[in-house]
Scaffold this motif. Structure first.
Motif, PDB file in Angstrom:
ATOM      1  N   ILE A  96      42.398  39.086  26.916  1.00  9.09           N
ATOM      2  CA  ILE A  96      41.239  39.019  27.822  1.00  9.09           C
ATOM      3  C   ILE A  96      41.304  37.756  28.679  1.00  9.09           C
ATOM      4  CG2 ILE A  96      38.728  38.591  27.862  1.00  9.09           C
ATOM      5  CD1 ILE A  96      39.413  41.522  27.579  1.00  9.09           C
ATOM      6  N   GLU A  97      41.574  36.628  28.045  1.00  7.47           N
ATOM      7  CA  GLU A  97      41.559  35.352  28.765  1.00  7.47           C
ATOM      8  C   GLU A  97      42.727  35.195  29.721  1.00  7.47           C
ATOM      9  OE1 GLU A  97      40.977  32.562  25.526  1.00  7.47           O
ATOM     10  OE2 GLU A  97      38.823  33.030  25.452  1.00  7.47           O
ATOM     11  N   ALA A  98      43.836  35.925  29.485  1.00  8.46           N
ATOM     12  CA  ALA A  98      45.009  35.820  30.361  1.00  8.46           C
ATOM     13  C   ALA A  98      45.111  36.994  31.338  1.00  8.46           C
ATOM     14  CB  ALA A  98      46.274  35.765  29.501  1.00  8.46           C
ATOM     15  N   ARG A  99      44.186  37.893  31.270  1.00  7.81           N
ATOM     16  CA  ARG A  99      44.274  39.160  32.002  1.00  7.81           C
ATOM     17  C   ARG A  99      44.151  38.983  33.516  1.00  7.81           C
ATOM     18  NH1 ARG A  99      40.460  44.233  30.302  1.00  7.81           N
ATOM     19  NH2 ARG A  99      41.441  45.779  31.614  1.00  7.81           N
ATOM     20  N   THR A 100      45.108  39.583  34.243  1.00  9.81           N
ATOM     21  CA  THR A 100      45.088  39.642  35.707  1.00  9.81           C
ATOM     22  C   THR A 100      45.635  41.001  36.104  1.00  9.81           C
ATOM     23  OG1 THR A 100      45.564  37.283  35.777  1.00  9.81           O
ATOM     24  CG2 THR A 100      45.830  38.495  37.825  1.00  9.81           C
ATOM     25  N   ARG A 101      44.744  41.928  36.431  1.00  4.12           N
ATOM     26  CA  ARG A 101      45.188  43.287  36.765  1.00  4.12           C
ATOM     27  C   ARG A 101      45.340  43.507  38.261  1.00  4.12           C
ATOM     28  NH1 ARG A 101      41.016  46.973  34.355  1.00  4.12           N
ATOM     29  NH2 ARG A 101      39.714  45.321  35.145  1.00  4.12           N
ATOM     30  N   ASN A 102      44.815  42.619  39.073  1.00  2.00           N
ATOM     31  CA  ASN A 102      44.934  42.736  40.527  1.00  2.00           C
ATOM     32  C   ASN A 102      44.331  44.025  41.083  1.00  2.00           C
ATOM     33  OD1 ASN A 102      46.252  40.221  40.902  1.00  2.00           O
ATOM     34  ND2 ASN A 102      48.139  41.143  40.133  1.00  2.00           N
ATOM     35  N   ILE A 103      43.157  44.388  40.598  1.00  4.40           N
ATOM     36  CA  ILE A 103      42.409  45.499  41.175  1.00  4.40           C
ATOM     37  C   ILE A 103      41.430  44.858  42.156  1.00  4.40           C
ATOM     38  CG2 ILE A 103      40.838  47.427  40.772  1.00  4.40           C
ATOM     39  CD1 ILE A 103      41.985  47.596  37.911  1.00  4.40           C
ATOM     40  N   ALA A 104      41.673  45.056  43.443  1.00  4.49           N
ATOM     41  CA  ALA A 104      40.865  44.405  44.478  1.00  4.49           C
ATOM     42  C   ALA A 104      39.376  44.675  44.250  1.00  4.49           C
ATOM     43  CB  ALA A 104      41.277  44.900  45.858  1.00  4.49           C
ATOM     44  N   GLY A 105      38.614  43.604  44.167  1.00  3.99           N
ATOM     45  CA  GLY A 105      37.171  43.726  43.999  1.00  3.99           C
ATOM     46  C   GLY A 105      36.702  43.859  42.563  1.00  3.99           C
ATOM     47  N   MET A 106      37.617  43.911  41.607  1.00  2.00           N
ATOM     48  CA  MET A 106      37.258  44.095  40.197  1.00  2.00           C
ATOM     49  C   MET A 106      37.477  42.782  39.446  1.00  2.00           C
ATOM     50  SD  MET A 106      36.437  46.054  37.448  1.00  2.00           S
ATOM     51  CE  MET A 106      36.428  47.701  38.067  1.00  2.00           C
ATOM     52  N   PRO A 107      36.387  42.087  39.094  1.00  2.00           N
ATOM     53  CA  PRO A 107      36.562  40.861  38.315  1.00  2.00           C
ATOM     54  C   PRO A 107      37.031  41.196  36.900  1.00  2.00           C
ATOM     55  CG  PRO A 107      34.235  41.401  38.494  1.00  2.00           C
ATOM     56  CD  PRO A 107      34.984  42.406  39.333  1.00  2.00           C
ATOM     57  N   GLU A 108      37.736  40.279  36.300  1.00  2.00           N
ATOM     58  CA  GLU A 108      38.178  40.477  34.920  1.00  2.00           C
ATOM     59  C   GLU A 108      36.996  40.284  33.973  1.00  2.00           C
ATOM     60  OE1 GLU A 108      40.908  41.843  34.274  1.00  2.00           O
ATOM     61  OE2 GLU A 108      41.949  41.518  36.166  1.00  2.00           O
ATOM     62  N   ILE A 109      37.013  41.007  32.886  1.00  3.90           N
ATOM     63  CA  ILE A 109      35.953  40.932  31.888  1.00  3.90           C
ATOM     64  C   ILE A 109      36.074  39.621  31.093  1.00  3.90           C
ATOM     65  CG2 ILE A 109      37.282  42.200  30.151  1.00  3.90           C
ATOM     66  CD1 ILE A 109      34.661  43.568  29.288  1.00  3.90           C
ATOM     67  N   THR A 110      34.959  39.068  30.707  1.00  2.00           N
ATOM     68  CA  THR A 110      34.953  37.861  29.879  1.00  2.00           C
ATOM     69  C   THR A 110      34.987  38.259  28.406  1.00  2.00           C
ATOM     70  OG1 THR A 110      32.547  37.771  29.709  1.00  2.00           O
ATOM     71  CG2 THR A 110      33.568  36.634  31.612  1.00  2.00           C
ATOM     72  N   TRP A 111      35.327  37.289  27.569  1.00  2.00           N
ATOM     73  CA  TRP A 111      35.323  37.524  26.129  1.00  2.00           C
ATOM     74  C   TRP A 111      33.915  37.879  25.645  1.00  2.00           C
ATOM     75  CZ3 TRP A 111      38.119  39.074  22.389  1.00  2.00           C
ATOM     76  CH2 TRP A 111      37.756  38.861  21.053  1.00  2.00           C
ATOM     77  N   ALA A 112      32.898  37.174  26.154  1.00  2.00           N
ATOM     78  CA  ALA A 112      31.511  37.463  25.750  1.00  2.00           C
ATOM     79  C   ALA A 112      31.132  38.900  26.106  1.00  2.00           C
ATOM     80  CB  ALA A 112      30.548  36.477  26.404  1.00  2.00           C
ATOM     81  N   ARG A 113      31.529  39.350  27.294  1.00  2.00           N
ATOM     82  CA  ARG A 113      31.202  40.717  27.703  1.00  2.00           C
ATOM     83  C   ARG A 113      31.972  41.735  26.878  1.00  2.00           C
ATOM     84  NH1 ARG A 113      28.383  44.686  28.116  1.00  2.00           N
ATOM     85  NH2 ARG A 113      28.717  46.178  29.785  1.00  2.00           N
ATOM     86  N   LEU A 114      33.221  41.424  26.528  1.00  2.00           N
ATOM     87  CA  LEU A 114      33.983  42.332  25.675  1.00  2.00           C
ATOM     88  C   LEU A 114      33.289  42.500  24.328  1.00  2.00           C
ATOM     89  CD1 LEU A 114      37.275  43.519  25.282  1.00  2.00           C
ATOM     90  CD2 LEU A 114      36.620  42.169  23.299  1.00  2.00           C
ATOM     91  N   LEU A 115      32.770  41.419  23.774  1.00  2.00           N
ATOM     92  CA  LEU A 115      32.067  41.514  22.489  1.00  2.00           C
ATOM     93  C   LEU A 115      30.828  42.397  22.613  1.00  2.00           C
ATOM     94  CD1 LEU A 115      32.433  37.845  21.192  1.00  2.00           C
ATOM     95  CD2 LEU A 115      33.765  39.881  20.512  1.00  2.00           C
ATOM     96  N   GLN A 116      30.130  42.307  23.743  1.00  2.00           N
ATOM     97  CA  GLN A 116      28.982  43.198  23.986  1.00  2.00           C
ATOM     98  C   GLN A 116      29.454  44.649  24.057  1.00  2.00           C
ATOM     99  OE1 GLN A 116      27.501  41.599  27.674  1.00  2.00           O
ATOM    100  NE2 GLN A 116      25.886  40.418  26.652  1.00  2.00           N
TER     101      GLN A 116
END
Length: 176
Positions: free
Chosen positions: A122-142
């Motif tokens: 999660i912390e190293a994730r870079t998918r390069n989907i234009a306009g799509m922010p990467e998910i945070t660890w806190a949000r993943l836990l939710q």
């Protein structure tokens, strides 16, 4: 390059939390079987880029993915659906779509059984989907707390314990 194998019309649903490895596996399956992928994140990001409010696009992205899958299945083409599928509602739509077109439904749930590895992904994730922010660890836990257990027959793959090549081999064996 691997030989492309044919598959009778099949709906392959990849499910799992963000960073569980489902999109990587979807891409590998797509290459191996020469299948189209319908993926929620790029669809939703395109909606945001077009000016739709983020509060309007979650269910809409699933609707678009399901409409695309419906069209491929109508043409008797297999398709891969790449989505978290966290609750029963979207899962039921995939089941109904497979039944409507009388095609095989193959569900693959990706999990990452190593929490430290999942956090690192999660912390190293870079998918390069234009306009799509990467998910945070806190949000993943939710999201994990909101994720309902599957009840359907499926293949569960722990992506933290198996190499990508072995995961692909297991998935190919399951969908065939």
């Amino acid at each position: 390059m691997a030989e492309i194998a044919t598959l009778p019309p099949t709906l392959i649903v990849l499910s799992g939390l963000p960073a569980s490895g489902k999109s990587v596996l979807a891409e590998s399956l797509s290459r191996a079987l020469s299948l189209t992928i319908v993926s929620i994140d790029p669809i939703e990001a395109a909606m945001w880029r077009a000016g739709l409010a983020k509060t309007q696009t979650g269910i809409a992205a699933y609707e678009v993915a399901q409409a695309l899958a419906d069209e491929h299945l109508r043409l008797r083409h297999s398709v891969i659906a790449d989505a978290v599928n966290p609750v029963e509602a979207p899962r039921a739509v995939w089941r109904n779509l497979a039944a409507k077109h009388r095609v095989s439904l193959k569900i693959i749930e990706c999990v990452c059984g190593d929490e430290a590895m999942l956090r690192q992904r999660i912390e190293a994730r870079t998918r390069n989907i234009a306009g799509m922010p990467e998910i945070t660890w806190a949000r993943l836990l939710q999201r994990r707390d909101e994720y309902e257990p599957w009840t359907d027959p499926r293949l569960v793959l722990d992506t933290s314990r198996t190499s990508p090549a072995q995961l692909l081999a297991q998935a190919l064996n399951y969908v065939r």
